[in-house]
Design a protein around this motif. Structure first.
Motif, PDB file in Angstrom:
ATOM      1  N   VAL A   1       0.863  -1.182   0.000  1.00  0.00           N
ATOM      2  CA  VAL A   1       0.000   0.000   0.000  1.00  0.00           C
ATOM      3  C   VAL A   1       0.899   1.231   0.000  1.00  0.00           C
ATOM      4  O   VAL A   1       1.773   1.372   0.853  1.00  0.00           O
ATOM      5  N   GLU A   2       0.711   2.089  -0.963  1.00  0.00           N
ATOM      6  CA  GLU A   2       1.631   3.211  -1.139  1.00  0.00           C
ATOM      7  C   GLU A   2       1.312   4.393  -0.231  1.00  0.00           C
ATOM      8  O   GLU A   2       2.205   5.079   0.244  1.00  0.00           O
ATOM      9  N   GLU A   3       0.020   4.647   0.014  1.00  0.00           N
ATOM     10  CA  GLU A   3      -0.359   5.844   0.754  1.00  0.00           C
ATOM     11  C   GLU A   3      -1.005   5.479   2.083  1.00  0.00           C
ATOM     12  O   GLU A   3      -1.681   4.456   2.206  1.00  0.00           O
TER      13      GLU A   3
ATOM     14  N   ALA B   1       7.611   1.968   0.548  1.00  0.00           N
ATOM     15  CA  ALA B   1       6.178   2.263   0.647  1.00  0.00           C
ATOM     16  C   ALA B   1       5.740   2.306   2.103  1.00  0.00           C
ATOM     17  O   ALA B   1       6.306   1.633   2.973  1.00  0.00           O
ATOM     18  N   ASP B   2       4.706   3.106   2.357  1.00  0.00           N
ATOM     19  CA  ASP B   2       4.157   3.169   3.713  1.00  0.00           C
ATOM     20  C   ASP B   2       3.653   1.807   4.171  1.00  0.00           C
ATOM     21  O   ASP B   2       3.746   1.453   5.344  1.00  0.00           O
ATOM     22  N   GLY B   3       3.099   1.042   3.236  1.00  0.00           N
ATOM     23  CA  GLY B   3       2.564  -0.269   3.592  1.00  0.00           C
ATOM     24  C   GLY B   3       3.632  -1.215   4.078  1.00  0.00           C
ATOM     25  O   GLY B   3       3.398  -2.054   4.958  1.00  0.00           O
ATOM     26  N   LYS B   4       4.849  -1.103   3.551  1.00  0.00           N
ATOM     27  CA  LYS B   4       5.923  -1.984   4.000  1.00  0.00           C
ATOM     28  C   LYS B   4       6.364  -1.638   5.422  1.00  0.00           C
ATOM     29  O   LYS B   4       6.624  -2.522   6.241  1.00  0.00           O
ATOM     30  N   ILE B   5       6.417  -0.331   5.713  1.00  0.00           N
ATOM     31  CA  ILE B   5       6.746   0.071   7.091  1.00  0.00           C
ATOM     32  C   ILE B   5       5.651  -0.393   8.037  1.00  0.00           C
ATOM     33  O   ILE B   5       5.923  -0.888   9.135  1.00  0.00           O
TER      34      ILE B   5
ATOM     35  N   LEU C   1       6.422   9.000  11.362  1.00  0.00           N
ATOM     36  CA  LEU C   1       7.772   8.670  10.893  1.00  0.00           C
ATOM     37  C   LEU C   1       8.118   9.470   9.641  1.00  0.00           C
ATOM     38  O   LEU C   1       9.254   9.947   9.498  1.00  0.00           O
ATOM     39  N   ARG C   2       7.149   9.621   8.755  1.00  0.00           N
ATOM     40  CA  ARG C   2       7.412  10.418   7.552  1.00  0.00           C
ATOM     41  C   ARG C   2       7.731  11.869   7.916  1.00  0.00           C
ATOM     42  O   ARG C   2       8.606  12.507   7.311  1.00  0.00           O
ATOM     43  N   VAL C   3       7.012  12.393   8.883  1.00  0.00           N
ATOM     44  CA  VAL C   3       7.292  13.768   9.316  1.00  0.00           C
ATOM     45  C   VAL C   3       8.666  13.850   9.964  1.00  0.00           C
ATOM     46  O   VAL C   3       9.424  14.805   9.750  1.00  0.00           O
ATOM     47  N   LEU C   4       9.010  12.835  10.764  1.00  0.00           N
ATOM     48  CA  LEU C   4      10.323  12.813  11.423  1.00  0.00           C
ATOM     49  C   LEU C   4      11.442  12.762  10.388  1.00  0.00           C
ATOM     50  O   LEU C   4      12.471  13.437  10.537  1.00  0.00           O
TER      51      LEU C   4
END
Length: 577
Positions: free
Chosen positions: A312-314, A378-382, A412-415
């Motif tokens: 999942v990408e988003e 991708a966000d889904g992998k995290i 995490l993306r913001v960090l």
């Protein structure tokens, strides 16, 4: 009215005695037809039909028991519903708060308890119990009621009772005996020992209550008294402790594969796994099999499948301040202990592992690595990594809800983005604070660098001073070495001669001792030992000059060597630091 003993007593009724149960039933029918209702029959064994003959109505005791049992059942259900679903919702493994199957044991127990009390006390009330005396016991013939006689009794409290009429009615039934029943005039005083026994029991029953009250309001340095030892000391484990109850040794149990926790069904199945399942199903089925194996048993071979998985990408959540605050809170609780609050992989657990030199510890990844950046992973992998874990990192699906895991991904993306942000992107009201912090950090770094250079500069002269002394000491040592080498063979040559002389001397010693008594036989032995001693002496004398020559050279090298050693050691240490 006088009883059989001639005493004047109050009449309680009339009783007729019969020899057969058939006569008893016939007499009972006559009495009931005459309109008497307060009657009773006594027989040594149950007589079928006597209830109808006397006119006994069905008892209401079963209805009392039914009402009490129903009350107990409703009490149990109401109590559990209020406690578990309303007052204190009981969260256990996703079970519903209002679970009737779980409520049945308690409801059943209360049903039985209320019914038992209703049956016991209901029959007491309906039978007028307790009775400590019965007027029938005043008749001496009544003892045969437990043997072979049957009795029919008409109570004087019946509205139609008339002593003469009742006697005439019973006389027509041809009884074996007919007599009046009188009030029991025996003393009604309770024996005093019963009062004493009750008093003693009442006093003794207070002591346990006093002991319990004392334990609740006072403190003691002694261990408490454990009535139920196994309940006070049940085996329990902390979240990170090992256990022998399960084969994998883990106290915290993983989620059951293929299950979804209650309350996490708002997101679709892709968002709950981080994988575009339909896209994966259309692709390589082997990859899907490996991923399932990884989720269930941590199969390392799934790493290959993870590289080609349609993640999942988003992030499915709405990214706002509330989501980021939630993600930061969850991150600080579950992630920062290893990855650090700044995400560079140096949390408290990692610092501790380095301090104790833990050999099995794996350095947590820095969350600022390029391969983890947005667009690279991708966000889904995290999300999937948080869910199922990776390497030494365990899965947190059992501790963190699906929404909170996605909130962590958002934070995490913001960090990650905060590391490369420019000063223009920072709110104006926070720029001055950041500038001050940056200035302080710069000064701190410069001070540390200056201190390091100063220390290195101080260590350099001492090293230079020690170097000439070491160089001077070196030739002296080299000069002394040949002399020592020359002296060594002479010493080696002298050694055998000395060794040869030693046994001769040992042999000569007893002979000398024996010679002391002034016998002529000792002299030849002494003369024989003397030449051997004389032979060894020249070799020793030869070795002595060589040793004397080597001694000054060694004495000369000793001060130089002692001077060079401390100096060299004192100068070498700062360089190492």
């Amino acid at each position: 009215m006088a009883d059989s003993s001639g005493n004047q007593s109050k009449s309680r009724g009339v009783v007729a005695e019969y020899d057969t149960p058939e006569a008893l039933i016939a007499a009972a029918n006559r009495v009931r037809e005459a309109g008497y209702t307060k009657t009773d029959a006594f027989s040594p064994f149950p007589v079928h039909g006597i209830d109808e003959a006397i006119g006994i109505k069905p008892t209401i005791l079963p209805w009392i028991v039914l009402a009490a049992g129903t009350t107990g059942c409703l009490t149990g259900l109401t109590m559990e519903t209020w406690m578990n679903a309303i007052d204190y919702p009981y969260i256990i493994s996703g079970k519903p708060f209002l679970s009737l199957p779980a409520f049945i044991p308690v409801a059943f127990e209360l049903t039985i308890l209320f019914s038992a009390f209703a049956a016991f006390f209901g029959q007491w009330a309906l039978n007028g119990l307790p009775k400590f005396s019965n007027a029938m016991f005043t008749s001496p013939r009544f003892d045969a009621a437990t043997d072979d006689k049957f009795f029919l009794y008409i109570d004087s409290r019946d509205a139609r009772f008339n002593d003469a009429g009742a006697r005439a009615l019973l006389a027509d039934t041809s009884p074996a005996n007919l007599e009046d029943v009188y009030e029991d005039e025996s003393p009604t005083n309770v024996p005093r020992f019963i009062y004493l026994a009750v008093l003693v029991l009442a006093v003794l029953s207070v002591f346990p209550l006093l002991i319990i009250a004392d334990m609740r309001v006072t403190k003691s340095s002694k261990p408490r008294f454990h009535i139920f030892w196994d309940m006070d000391f049940m085996p329990s484990k902390g979240p990170q402790e090992k256990t022998i109850l399960f084969a994998d040794g883990r106290t915290m149990r993983p989620n059951v594969p293929g299950t979804v926790m209650r309350g996490s069904g708002d997101l679709d199945v892709d968002d709950q796994t981080g994988i575009q399942l339909e896209a994966m199903a259309e692709g390589n089925r082997g990859d899907a099999t490996q991923l399932v194996a990884f989720a269930q048993a941590g199969d390392a071979a799934a790493g290959e499948a993870a590289d080609t998985t349609p993640w999942v990408e988003e992030n499915p959540l709405t990214i706002d301040r509330a989501t980021l605050d939630k993600g930061r809170e969850r991150f600080d609780i579950y992630c920062a202990v290893c990855h650090g609050r700044d995400g560079f992989g140096n949390g408290l657990v990692n610092q501790r592992a380095k301090k104790i030199l833990a050999t099995t510890w794996t350095q947590p990844s820095s969350l600022h690595e390029e391969r983890l950046a947005a667009g690279k992973m991708a966000d889904g992998k995290i999300f999937n990594t948080i869910t199922n874990g990776i390497r030494k990192m365990p899965g947190y699906a059992g501790q963190i809800t699906v929404e909170d895991r996605w909130a962590i991904v958002a934070y995490l993306r913001v960090l990650q983005a905060s590391r490369d942000v420019s000063i223009d992107e920072i709110p104006a009201n926070k720029r001055s604070k950041l500038a001050r912090e940056a200035d302080q950090l710069k000064k701190q770094i410069e001070a540390e660098e200056a201190a390091r250079l100063k220390k290195a500069a101080e260590a350099k002269p001492a090293t230079e001073e020690a170097k000439p002394a070491a160089e001077e000491a070196k030739p002296a040592s080299e000069e002394a070495k040949p002399a020592a080498e020359e002296a060594k063979p002479a010493a080696e040559e002298a050694k055998p001669a000395a060794e040869e002389a030693k046994p001769a001397a040992e042999e000569a010693k007893p002979a000398t001792e024996e010679a002391k008594p002034a016998t002529e036989e000792a002299k030849p032995a002494t003369e024989e030992a003397k030449p051997a001693t004389e032979d060894a002496k020249p070799a020793t004398e030869d070795a002595k000059p060589a040793a004397e020559e080597a001694k000054p050279a060694a004495e000369e090298t000793k001060p130089a060597t002692e001077e060079a050693e401390p100096t060299a050691e004192g100068e070498a240490s700062p360089d190492k630091e």
